[in-house]
Write a protein that holds these residues in place. Structure first.
Motif, PDB file in Angstrom:
ATOM      1  N   LYS A  91       0.843  -1.191   0.000  1.00 28.20           N
ATOM      2  CA  LYS A  91       0.000   0.000   0.000  1.00 28.20           C
ATOM      3  C   LYS A  91       0.884   1.249   0.000  1.00 28.20           C
ATOM      4  O   LYS A  91       1.861   1.325   0.746  1.00 28.20           O
ATOM      5  N   PRO A  92       0.540   2.242  -0.800  1.00 30.80           N
ATOM      6  CA  PRO A  92       1.340   3.472  -0.841  1.00 30.80           C
ATOM      7  C   PRO A  92       0.958   4.431   0.283  1.00 30.80           C
ATOM      8  O   PRO A  92       0.507   5.561   0.054  1.00 30.80           O
ATOM      9  N   ASP A  93       1.150   3.951   1.517  1.00 32.71           N
ATOM     10  CA  ASP A  93       0.725   4.745   2.670  1.00 32.71           C
ATOM     11  C   ASP A  93       1.877   5.142   3.586  1.00 32.71           C
ATOM     12  O   ASP A  93       1.650   5.755   4.638  1.00 32.71           O
ATOM     13  N   GLY A  94       3.109   4.793   3.203  1.00 35.11           N
ATOM     14  CA  GLY A  94       4.265   5.178   4.008  1.00 35.11           C
ATOM     15  C   GLY A  94       4.610   4.222   5.121  1.00 35.11           C
ATOM     16  O   GLY A  94       5.562   4.474   5.865  1.00 35.11           O
ATOM     17  N   TYR A  95       3.881   3.116   5.250  1.00 37.09           N
ATOM     18  CA  TYR A  95       4.162   2.170   6.338  1.00 37.09           C
ATOM     19  C   TYR A  95       5.010   0.981   5.874  1.00 37.09           C
ATOM     20  O   TYR A  95       5.431   0.173   6.697  1.00 37.09           O
ATOM     21  N   THR A  96       5.247   0.887   4.591  1.00 36.67           N
ATOM     22  CA  THR A  96       6.183  -0.102   4.051  1.00 36.67           C
ATOM     23  C   THR A  96       7.110   0.617   3.083  1.00 36.67           C
ATOM     24  O   THR A  96       6.665   1.161   2.063  1.00 36.67           O
ATOM     25  N   SER A 253      28.259   2.388  -5.698  1.00 37.86           N
ATOM     26  CA  SER A 253      26.964   1.706  -5.612  1.00 37.86           C
ATOM     27  C   SER A 253      26.054   2.342  -4.557  1.00 37.86           C
ATOM     28  O   SER A 253      25.657   1.703  -3.583  1.00 37.86           O
ATOM     29  N   PRO A 254      25.682   3.610  -4.725  1.00 33.63           N
ATOM     30  CA  PRO A 254      24.864   4.296  -3.711  1.00 33.63           C
ATOM     31  C   PRO A 254      23.539   3.586  -3.447  1.00 33.63           C
ATOM     32  O   PRO A 254      22.948   2.995  -4.347  1.00 33.63           O
ATOM     33  N   TRP A 255      23.092   3.660  -2.194  1.00 31.77           N
ATOM     34  CA  TRP A 255      21.790   3.088  -1.846  1.00 31.77           C
ATOM     35  C   TRP A 255      21.066   3.979  -0.849  1.00 31.77           C
ATOM     36  O   TRP A 255      21.677   4.801  -0.167  1.00 31.77           O
ATOM     37  N   GLY A 256      19.757   3.795  -0.826  1.00 32.85           N
ATOM     38  CA  GLY A 256      18.933   4.610   0.063  1.00 32.85           C
ATOM     39  C   GLY A 256      17.569   3.982   0.243  1.00 32.85           C
ATOM     40  O   GLY A 256      17.412   2.766   0.126  1.00 32.85           O
ATOM     41  N   LEU A 257      16.571   4.822   0.504  1.00 36.16           N
ATOM     42  CA  LEU A 257      15.228   4.348   0.822  1.00 36.16           C
ATOM     43  C   LEU A 257      14.207   4.863  -0.185  1.00 36.16           C
ATOM     44  O   LEU A 257      14.314   5.995  -0.668  1.00 36.16           O
ATOM     45  N   ALA A 258      13.220   4.024  -0.477  1.00 34.37           N
ATOM     46  CA  ALA A 258      12.127   4.432  -1.351  1.00 34.37           C
ATOM     47  C   ALA A 258      10.825   3.842  -0.847  1.00 34.37           C
ATOM     48  O   ALA A 258      10.809   2.830  -0.138  1.00 34.37           O
ATOM     49  N   ALA A 259       9.735   4.481  -1.235  1.00 24.13           N
ATOM     50  CA  ALA A 259       8.374   4.041  -0.908  1.00 24.13           C
ATOM     51  C   ALA A 259       7.688   3.584  -2.192  1.00 24.13           C
ATOM     52  O   ALA A 259       8.198   3.808  -3.297  1.00 24.13           O
ATOM     53  N   PRO A 260       6.533   2.949  -2.080  1.00 24.03           N
ATOM     54  CA  PRO A 260       5.795   2.574  -3.293  1.00 24.03           C
ATOM     55  C   PRO A 260       5.410   3.796  -4.121  1.00 24.03           C
ATOM     56  O   PRO A 260       5.259   4.907  -3.606  1.00 24.03           O
ATOM     57  N   LYS A 261       5.232   3.578  -5.400  1.00 20.61           N
ATOM     58  CA  LYS A 261       4.712   4.614  -6.286  1.00 20.61           C
ATOM     59  C   LYS A 261       3.362   5.124  -5.753  1.00 20.61           C
ATOM     60  O   LYS A 261       2.586   4.355  -5.185  1.00 20.61           O
ATOM     61  N   ASP A 262       3.142   6.384  -5.894  1.00 18.26           N
ATOM     62  CA  ASP A 262       1.890   7.040  -5.495  1.00 18.26           C
ATOM     63  C   ASP A 262       1.761   7.236  -3.989  1.00 18.26           C
ATOM     64  O   ASP A 262       0.694   7.619  -3.496  1.00 18.26           O
ATOM     65  N   THR A 263       2.818   7.011  -3.226  1.00 19.73           N
ATOM     66  CA  THR A 263       2.795   7.393  -1.814  1.00 19.73           C
ATOM     67  C   THR A 263       2.646   8.912  -1.743  1.00 19.73           C
ATOM     68  O   THR A 263       3.343   9.639  -2.453  1.00 19.73           O
ATOM     69  N   PRO A 264       1.718   9.441  -0.936  1.00 18.40           N
ATOM     70  CA  PRO A 264       1.491  10.891  -0.892  1.00 18.40           C
ATOM     71  C   PRO A 264       2.773  11.679  -0.623  1.00 18.40           C
ATOM     72  O   PRO A 264       3.593  11.289   0.225  1.00 18.40           O
TER      73      PRO A 264
END
Length: 328
Positions: A91-96, A253-264
């Motif tokens: 879910k694009p809600d910021g919790y995953t 090889s940079p890395w970071g964090l991302a959320a699902p598409k369409d997360t507000p």
């Protein structure tokens, strides 16, 4: 602290992270609205390594800022890219959210996927890895110049191990070979440990690996020929970079964090601000330093732009080595 203490460091960090997260939930007053429950971070590598341990420290820091537990869920396999795939059904809600390794940006060219890595909700760029080329200390190859000269004199005979085909290690070595006019023989293994053990056992002549070789170099079993970063390592200041050796390649090889598409957008911004504060804490920087890593901050927009450019570079490299999807 020496590399031989890294295992104990990991245990302490994991335990400390759990305690900090509990403390944060019990004591921090969260904002109304997001987040109002725990956040999970999907991480595509096993516990205790150079990605997992810093992320647990960072998650604990972020928990104290957000007022909610931030939980690491390890999803190892497929060179760390499983979490990005899992975001497609989250879910694009910021919790995953998920840790995004460099390999995600080559997925469209190596695997049949129905999503575009550019479309993830990029939160923040965090850090990158240290890479280098190592040989046994008994090898007659003393420098990167020797390595190149030997490879030119013995086309196809010089072998190098990596943690797998089409990894950043493998593709960067192919770039190095192309730029230096070399023909090398790649021997893929299932991970860094296997790759380095093969080198120590004499099954291959060299290895292109992340900093798992540090204790072997410090103990005099392996020789570090060159590192792939922008700067020399503080731990081994006498070892040149590729660029200093005449090969115009930098790879971290940079890395970071991302959320699902369409997360507000406000949710992504809230996460960015919290993790930016979290990565500025001394304990995160100290943990990175134990793995010879450095902070490599990218904002939401910078990280998104990096994803676009990284996909273009990965495509070009795969074309250079004439890789064809589903061709083996």
């Amino acid at each position: 602290m020496k590399r031989r203490h890294v295992a104990s460091l990991g245990a302490v960090c994991v335990a400390g992270s759990a305690l900090q997260a509990v403390w944060a939930v019990a004591n921090a007053q969260s904002d109304r609205g997001y987040p109002d429950r725990p956040i999970r971070i999907l991480l595509g590598f096993p516990p205790g390594g150079s990605t997992d341990v810093p992320m647990r420290v960072l998650a604990a820091n972020a928990a104290g800022i957000l007022g909610q537990a931030v939980v690491i869920e390890n999803k190892p396999g497929a060179a760390g890219v499983l979490p990005a795939q899992m975001l497609q059904s989250a879910k694009p809600d910021g919790y995953t959210i998920a840790v995004i390794p460099q390999g995600v940006f080559r997925l469209p060219y190596t695997t049949d996927i129905r999503w575009n890595p550019q479309d993830l909700g990029y939160i923040i760029g965090l850090t990158g890895y240290v890479f280098g080329i190592v040989v046994p200390v008994s090898s007659p190859i003393k420098t990167l110049g020797d390595y190149i000269a030997y490879a030119r004199a013995h086309p196809g005979e010089l072998t190098y191990s990596t943690p797998g085909a089409l990894t950043t290690n493998h593709l960067t070595m192919e770039q190095i070979a192309r730029e230096a006019g070399l023909k090398l023989t790649h021997v893929p293994y299932k991970g860094t440990s296997e790759s380095l053990l093969a080198l120590l056992a004499g099954h291959v002549q060299s290895a292109a690996e992340t900093s798992g070789w540090v204790p072997y170099v410090e103990s005099g079993k392996l020789r570090l020929l060159a590192v792939w970063g922008e700067r020399r390592m503080a731990r081994f200041p006498g070892v040149p970079t590729l660029k200093e050796s005449g090969i115009d390649i930098v790879q971290s090889s940079p890395w970071g964090l991302a959320a699902p598409k369409d997360t507000p957008a406000p949710v992504v911004a809230r996460l960015h601000d919290a993790f930016k504060r979290a990565m500025e804490a001394a304990n995160f920087r100290e943990t990175l330093a134990h793995y010879d890593m450095e902070p490599m901050y990218m904002s939401m927009e910078q990280y998104r732009r990096y994803a676009v450019s990284a996909m273009a570079r990965e495509k070009a490299v795969l074309e250079q080595i004439q890789f064809r999807k589903n061709s083996g």
